[in-house]
Design an enzyme around this catalytic site. Structure first.
Site, short mmCIF file in Angstrom:
data_model
loop_
_atom_site.label_atom_id
_atom_site.label_comp_id
_atom_site.label_asym_id
_atom_site.label_seq_id
_atom_site.Cartn_x
_atom_site.Cartn_y
_atom_site.Cartn_z
N ASP A 127 12.73 38.86 48.91
CA ASP A 127 12.79 39.61 48.15
C ASP A 127 14.42 40.39 49.34
O ASP A 127 14.75 40.86 48.86
CB ASP A 127 12.14 40.61 48.09
CG ASP A 127 10.76 40.51 47.73
OD1 ASP A 127 10.89 39.76 46.53
OD2 ASP A 127 9.23 40.70 47.64
N MET A 169 12.85 37.35 40.29
CA MET A 169 11.50 38.58 41.14
C MET A 169 12.58 38.92 42.14
O MET A 169 13.51 39.49 42.55
CB MET A 169 10.71 37.51 42.01
CG MET A 169 9.96 36.61 41.00
SD MET A 169 8.04 36.10 43.00
CE MET A 169 7.16 35.83 41.71
O1 F6P Z 1 7.34 39.45 47.34
C1 F6P Z 1 7.54 38.08 47.17
C2 F6P Z 1 7.24 38.30 45.34
O2 F6P Z 1 7.51 36.46 44.49
C3 F6P Z 1 8.04 39.29 44.69
O3 F6P Z 1 9.19 39.19 44.36
C4 F6P Z 1 6.81 39.26 43.42
O4 F6P Z 1 7.22 40.49 43.61
C5 F6P Z 1 5.59 39.51 44.20
O5 F6P Z 1 5.89 38.30 45.34
C6 F6P Z 1 4.64 38.59 42.91
O6 F6P Z 1 3.56 37.91 43.99
P1 F6P Z 1 2.70 37.10 43.34
O7 F6P Z 1 2.61 35.23 43.93
O8 F6P Z 1 1.02 37.94 44.39
O9 F6P Z 1 2.43 37.05 42.26
#
Ligand code: F6P
Length: 342
Positions: A127, A169
């Site tokens: 991010d 994301m």
């Molecule tokens: O923080 C990294 C990230 O990929 C974000 O961009 C996204 O909102 C989140 O993690 C998704 O998390 P998970 O893999 O737990 O669904």
């Protein structure tokens, strides 16, 4: 010294490069013993360890994910979590810890530091939203994957006269959307920092079509939000750190565009594809430099710090600084992208 290493939060290309660098210099140059904790803070709470040696960390530089596994476990979420962490560190005779993670994992590290744990943090996240470092590794890879996807989606958009709405994301920061949108020639980019008005988005697309371009590419950050009162959205559940699970805004945006303009609109949600596979050369180098600086800081007993990129240099900053503020996209960068809208 016995040095513990863990990776927490979402996986991210370059984690293995950090582990490899820490082990190579820690064992090879300083003569430390390296201990891996499996699945982030959960492994520390449950004393789930694995030996890390130069021999068993060979050949992982280019591999995505993390050989240690990861989780979003928060030791501060339960009454016994912190005691379990402290017990494990004592039982395993850990002299120093290197947690590799984003805002949440390093937030836990900053608190544990207050409880006397000696540690040096390494920032990671696709991010790119940590304010104390210019860039985090994983971001460059995610941007490249999104840009490749936009290039491919352009050809279909053009062939079928479609509006392609592509969701990336980035949580509450629009870095991936802005960079990939700029690199991939997006016609509109929607990011959390700039609440959007769907009527204006449609007007820009219609304007573009009136000028003879019969297709459009709209990049939407998963955390993008409509301006108050302009469009209804849905929200997901919460994780252990209280973050809402994002994803799916592109579906609403595409449906609105199609209903309001009559242009056929399709959705691609890139999601976890952005975190997968091999890191770019840039991320391998940044991750390696972070790993080396982290083990150097441990050797120097410079605890309570986090390694960071400042301009061309790798520096150490207080770990609280690393997690104190969310770094969001600045208006000047977004203004560059808006020149190409509509
Ligand atoms: O923080 C990294 C990230 O990929 C974000 O961009 C996204 O909102 C989140 O993690 C998704 O998390 P998970 O893999 O737990 O669904």
């Amino acid at each position: 010294m016995r040095v513990g290493v863990l990776t927490g939060g979402g996986d991210c290309p370059g984690l293995n490069a950090v582990i490899r660098a820490v082990v190579r210099k820690g064992e090879g140059v300083y003569g430390h013993n390296l201990v891996g904790f499996r699945y982030g803070w959960r492994g520390v709470m449950e004393c789930h360890t694995t030996d890390l040696t130069t021999a068993n960390t060979r050949g992982i530089l280019h591999r995505g994910g993390t050989i240690l596994g990861s989780s979003r476990t928060n030791p501060y979420k339960t009454d016994v979590g912190v005691t379990q962490v402290l017990d494990t560190l004592e039982r395993e005779r850990i002299d120093a810890l290197i947690p590799i993670g984003g805002e949440d994992t390093l937030g836990v590290a900053a608190k544990l530091q207050g409880d006397g744990v000696k540690l040096v943090g390494v920032p990671k996240t696709i991010d790119n939203d940590l304010s104390a470092t210019d860039f985090t590794f994983g971001f460059n890879t995610a941007v490249q994957i999104a840009t490749d996807a936009l290039d491919r989606l352009h050809t279909t958009a053009e062939s079928h006269d479609r509006v392609m709405v592509v969701e990336v994301m980035g949580r509450h920061a629009g870095w991936i959307a802005t960079y990939a949108g700029l690199a991939g020639g997006a016609d509109i980019i929607l990011i959390p920092e700039e609440p959007f008005d769907i009527a204006e988005v449609c007007e820009r697309i219609q304007h573009r079509h009136r000028r003879g371009a019969n297709f459009s590419i709209v990049v939407v950050a998963e955390g993008a939000v409509p301006a108050a009162g302009t469009m209804a959205t849905q929200s997901g559940g919460l994780d252990e750190f209280g973050h809402v699970r994002l994803g799916g805004i592109a579906n609403t945006v595409a449906a609105e565009i199609e209903a309001r303009t009559g242009f056929e609109s399709r959705v691609t949600i890139l999601g976890h594809v952005l975190r997968g596979g091999t890191p770019t050369a840039y991320d391998r180098v940044l991750a390696t430099r972070f790993g080396i600086e982290a083990i150097d800081a441990v050797e120097d007993r410079d605890f309570g710090t986090m390694v960071a990129l400042h301009g061309p240099d790798i520096v150490r900053v207080p770990i609280e600084e690393g997690v104190s503020e969310l770094k969001t996209v600045d208006r000047a960068l977004y203004d560059v992208a808006t020149v190409f809208f509509g």
